[in-house]
Write a protein that holds these residues in place. Structure first.
Motif, PDB file in Angstrom:
ATOM      1  N   LEU A  59       4.061 -13.985  24.121  1.00  0.00           N
ATOM      2  CA  LEU A  59       5.238 -13.242  23.680  1.00  0.00           C
ATOM      3  C   LEU A  59       5.990 -13.982  22.577  1.00  0.00           C
ATOM      4  N   GLY A  60       6.121 -15.307  22.728  1.00  0.00           N
ATOM      5  CA  GLY A  60       6.813 -16.082  21.699  1.00  0.00           C
ATOM      6  C   GLY A  60       6.109 -16.009  20.360  1.00  0.00           C
ATOM      7  N   GLY A  61       4.802 -16.133  20.380  1.00  0.00           N
ATOM      8  CA  GLY A  61       4.031 -16.039  19.152  1.00  0.00           C
ATOM      9  C   GLY A  61       4.099 -14.657  18.541  1.00  0.00           C
ATOM     10  N   ASN A  62       4.097 -13.624  19.399  1.00  0.00           N
ATOM     11  CA  ASN A  62       4.189 -12.259  18.905  1.00  0.00           C
ATOM     12  C   ASN A  62       5.505 -12.022  18.177  1.00  0.00           C
ATOM     13  N   ILE A  63       6.589 -12.546  18.720  1.00  0.00           N
ATOM     14  CA  ILE A  63       7.892 -12.407  18.076  1.00  0.00           C
ATOM     15  C   ILE A  63       7.896 -13.074  16.705  1.00  0.00           C
ATOM     16  N   LEU A  64       7.215 -14.216  16.595  1.00  0.00           N
ATOM     17  CA  LEU A  64       7.227 -15.002  15.368  1.00  0.00           C
ATOM     18  C   LEU A  64       6.128 -14.616  14.384  1.00  0.00           C
ATOM     19  N   GLN A  65       5.374 -13.572  14.670  1.00  0.00           N
ATOM     20  CA  GLN A  65       4.296 -13.199  13.756  1.00  0.00           C
ATOM     21  C   GLN A  65       4.845 -12.895  12.362  1.00  0.00           C
ATOM     22  N   ARG A  66       4.043 -13.176  11.364  1.00  0.00           N
ATOM     23  CA  ARG A  66       4.486 -13.018   9.982  1.00  0.00           C
ATOM     24  C   ARG A  66       3.903 -11.743   9.364  1.00  0.00           C
ATOM     25  N   THR A  67       4.455 -11.392   8.230  1.00  0.00           N
ATOM     26  CA  THR A  67       4.116 -10.126   7.595  1.00  0.00           C
ATOM     27  C   THR A  67       2.626  -9.979   7.306  1.00  0.00           C
ATOM     28  N   ARG A  68       2.178  -8.746   7.284  1.00  0.00           N
ATOM     29  CA  ARG A  68       0.801  -8.438   6.895  1.00  0.00           C
ATOM     30  C   ARG A  68       0.707  -8.054   5.422  1.00  0.00           C
ATOM     31  N   CYS A  69       1.736  -8.314   4.648  1.00  0.00           N
ATOM     32  CA  CYS A  69       1.716  -8.047   3.208  1.00  0.00           C
ATOM     33  C   CYS A  69       0.477  -8.695   2.587  1.00  0.00           C
ATOM     34  N   SER A  70      -0.338  -7.901   1.919  1.00  0.00           N
ATOM     35  CA  SER A  70      -1.594  -8.416   1.372  1.00  0.00           C
ATOM     36  C   SER A  70      -1.358  -9.442   0.265  1.00  0.00           C
ATOM     37  N   TYR A  71      -0.231  -9.347  -0.416  1.00  0.00           N
ATOM     38  CA  TYR A  71       0.074 -10.317  -1.474  1.00  0.00           C
ATOM     39  C   TYR A  71       0.462 -11.670  -0.869  1.00  0.00           C
ATOM     40  N   PHE A  72       1.096 -11.642   0.289  1.00  0.00           N
ATOM     41  CA  PHE A  72       1.439 -12.869   1.013  1.00  0.00           C
ATOM     42  C   PHE A  72       0.196 -13.536   1.586  1.00  0.00           C
ATOM     43  N   ARG A  73      -0.743 -12.737   2.070  1.00  0.00           N
ATOM     44  CA  ARG A  73      -1.893 -13.250   2.809  1.00  0.00           C
ATOM     45  C   ARG A  73      -3.116 -13.564   1.938  1.00  0.00           C
ATOM     46  N   ASP A  74      -2.976 -13.437   0.646  1.00  0.00           N
ATOM     47  CA  ASP A  74      -4.102 -13.759  -0.222  1.00  0.00           C
ATOM     48  C   ASP A  74      -3.650 -14.685  -1.350  1.00  0.00           C
ATOM     49  N   PRO A  75      -3.427 -15.967  -1.032  1.00  0.00           N
ATOM     50  CA  PRO A  75      -2.925 -16.898  -2.052  1.00  0.00           C
ATOM     51  C   PRO A  75      -3.906 -17.157  -3.186  1.00  0.00           C
ATOM     52  N   GLN A  76      -5.177 -16.908  -2.955  1.00  0.00           N
ATOM     53  CA  GLN A  76      -6.158 -17.109  -4.012  1.00  0.00           C
ATOM     54  C   GLN A  76      -6.030 -16.057  -5.107  1.00  0.00           C
ATOM     55  N   ALA A  77      -5.699 -14.840  -4.717  1.00  0.00           N
ATOM     56  CA  ALA A  77      -5.623 -13.745  -5.683  1.00  0.00           C
ATOM     57  C   ALA A  77      -4.224 -13.550  -6.247  1.00  0.00           C
ATOM     58  N   TRP A  78      -3.202 -13.914  -5.447  1.00  0.00           N
ATOM     59  CA  TRP A  78      -1.824 -13.609  -5.852  1.00  0.00           C
ATOM     60  C   TRP A  78      -0.949 -14.854  -5.719  1.00  0.00           C
ATOM     61  N   SER A  79      -0.513 -15.373  -6.840  1.00  0.00           N
ATOM     62  CA  SER A  79       0.375 -16.534  -6.817  1.00  0.00           C
ATOM     63  C   SER A  79       1.833 -16.127  -6.649  1.00  0.00           C
ATOM     64  N   ALA A  80       2.170 -14.897  -7.069  1.00  0.00           N
ATOM     65  CA  ALA A  80       3.561 -14.437  -7.022  1.00  0.00           C
ATOM     66  C   ALA A  80       3.908 -13.909  -5.633  1.00  0.00           C
ATOM     67  N   CYS A  81       4.511 -14.771  -4.828  1.00  0.00           N
ATOM     68  CA  CYS A  81       4.984 -14.380  -3.499  1.00  0.00           C
ATOM     69  C   CYS A  81       6.113 -15.316  -3.112  1.00  0.00           C
ATOM     70  N   ASN A  82       7.338 -14.809  -3.150  1.00  0.00           N
ATOM     71  CA  ASN A  82       8.505 -15.639  -2.839  1.00  0.00           C
ATOM     72  C   ASN A  82       8.528 -16.099  -1.389  1.00  0.00           C
ATOM     73  N   LYS A  83       7.877 -15.360  -0.521  1.00  0.00           N
ATOM     74  CA  LYS A  83       7.839 -15.742   0.888  1.00  0.00           C
ATOM     75  C   LYS A  83       6.926 -16.948   1.103  1.00  0.00           C
ATOM     76  N   ARG A  84       5.867 -17.002   0.348  1.00  0.00           N
ATOM     77  CA  ARG A  84       4.903 -18.102   0.451  1.00  0.00           C
ATOM     78  C   ARG A  84       5.204 -19.220  -0.532  1.00  0.00           C
ATOM     79  N   ASN A  85       5.683 -18.845  -1.726  1.00  0.00           N
ATOM     80  CA  ASN A  85       5.931 -19.802  -2.805  1.00  0.00           C
ATOM     81  C   ASN A  85       7.276 -19.465  -3.452  1.00  0.00           C
ATOM     82  N   PRO A  86       8.386 -19.959  -2.887  1.00  0.00           N
ATOM     83  CA  PRO A  86       9.716 -19.577  -3.363  1.00  0.00           C
ATOM     84  C   PRO A  86       9.886 -19.729  -4.870  1.00  0.00           C
ATOM     85  N   GLY A  87      10.437 -18.672  -5.479  1.00  0.00           N
ATOM     86  CA  GLY A  87      10.685 -18.699  -6.913  1.00  0.00           C
ATOM     87  C   GLY A  87       9.552 -18.181  -7.766  1.00  0.00           C
TER      88      GLY A  87
END
Length: 332
Positions: free
Chosen positions: A108-136
């Motif tokens: 339950l604790g892990g489920n509460i803390l799960q992070r977004t399924r945004c494809s731009y967030f979850r693919d750092p190789q293809a997308w560098s622009a993600c303020n959640k993963r790489n602020p700014g």
């Protein structure tokens, strides 16, 4: 995947102490943490295994509240007679999430803390622009494919969706998360305050401090919780995240026609579990009628901002709320 050290904690104090080390992460069911490590978003130096901490696996009921340990499995809570009886929306939110295999593993604790399924967030190789993963760095989703992104609680820095179901139900019923740090200090944070809006720092997602962990959650017992329902609308009937969802609860006056108290929270449309206070306020003291429910539900979209591909969520969200309320109210 980066190489990492593995340490098994023997108690909560040791777990929080180990987790306060630089680049350390807590490991419970692993269904979120390991997933993020595989896609390269998380690269911890140390994983702290807490799965053997037996005092975090309990479900207890008192006169005033329901308490769930952070290591209770999703399936355990969903199948619990206590949870089904006294908090049906919580049980339903868990049974409709993920797959049977994942529910048997995820805490339950892990489920509460799960992070977004945004494809731009979850693919750092293809997308560098993600303020959640790489602020700014920017937000690729703003002008990208944003069909499954948020319309409520967004900012110019992030429109990533909070994907979970269980936290939505907790938000509707004033649940509290109980946190412990490495000094053994305990503090309680309402779920409504635990999750942060993205603002200009979407990388800061919640109020959990370094070296702090969720040890349990408590939900106050109430008439609205006992008469509650969780409705999830999605693109397919199973193993899919919500296009929109609603956790609702009703308490009626003695005439059984007038709404005394109501609780409404929304999922699948916002950057955090979304409490619909304006809908609740509009319904208190009103007759339980379909027309009234639908009119009040429209208030949830006040301030919503649609992007190129997600305007359907603004149409869908009030309908899901109204349908959930009609279901729990016996109108359908």
């Amino acid at each position: 995947m980066r190489s990492f050290n593995y340490q098994r904690a023997t108690d909560v104090s040791q777990a929080t102490t180990l987790a306060s080390q630089p680049e350390a992460r807590i490991l419970a069911g692993g269904t979120t943490q390991l997933d993020l490590m595989k896609c390269g978003v998380e690269r911890p130096a140390t994983l702290v295994d807490i799965t053997h901490l037996q005092d975090l696996h309990d479900i207890t009921l008192s006169d005033g509240e329901l308490t769930l340990g952070t290591l209770v499995k999703m399936s355990q809570a969903a199948d619990s007679k206590t949870v089904k009886t006294f908090a049906p929306a919580l049980a339903e939110s868990l049974s409709l999430a993920a797959s049977a295999q994942l529910r048997n593993m995820a805490s339950l604790g892990g489920n509460i803390l799960q992070r977004t399924r945004c494809s731009y967030f979850r693919d750092p190789q293809a997308w560098s622009a993600c303020n959640k993963r790489n602020p700014g760095s920017g937000c690729a989703a703003l002008n990208g494919l944003n069909h499954n992104h948020a319309v409520l609680g967004t900012s110019d820095s992030c429109i990533a969706l909070y994907p979970g179901d269980f936290a939505v139900a907790l938000t509707a019923f004033d649940a509290v998360l109980n946190l412990q740090n490495s000094a053994g200090e305990l503090r309680s944070v309402p779920v409504t305050d635990f999750f942060r809006l993205p603002s200009d720092r979407p990388d800061l997602e919640h109020q959990l401090a370094p070296g702090e962990m969720i040890v349990s959650l408590t939900v106050p017992r109430s008439a609205t919780l006992a008469r509650s329902h969780y409705l999830k609308v999605r693109d397919r009937s199973s193993y899919e995240f919500a296009a929109a969802s609603a956790a609702v609860g009703l308490e009626m006056e003695e005439d059984n026609l007038t709404i005394k108290e109501v609780r409404v929270a929304l999922g699948g449309v916002a950057t955090k579990p979304w409490r619909a206070y304006q809908v609740e306020q509009a319904l208190k003291g009103q007759r339980l009628e379909e027309k009234t429910l639908r009119k009040a539900a429209e208030k949830v979209t006040e301030g919503a901002i649609a992007r190129q591909h997600n305007g359907h969520k603004i149409i869908l969200a009030p309908r899901v709320i109204a349908r959930a309320l009609m279901t729990v109210g016996g109108l359908v």
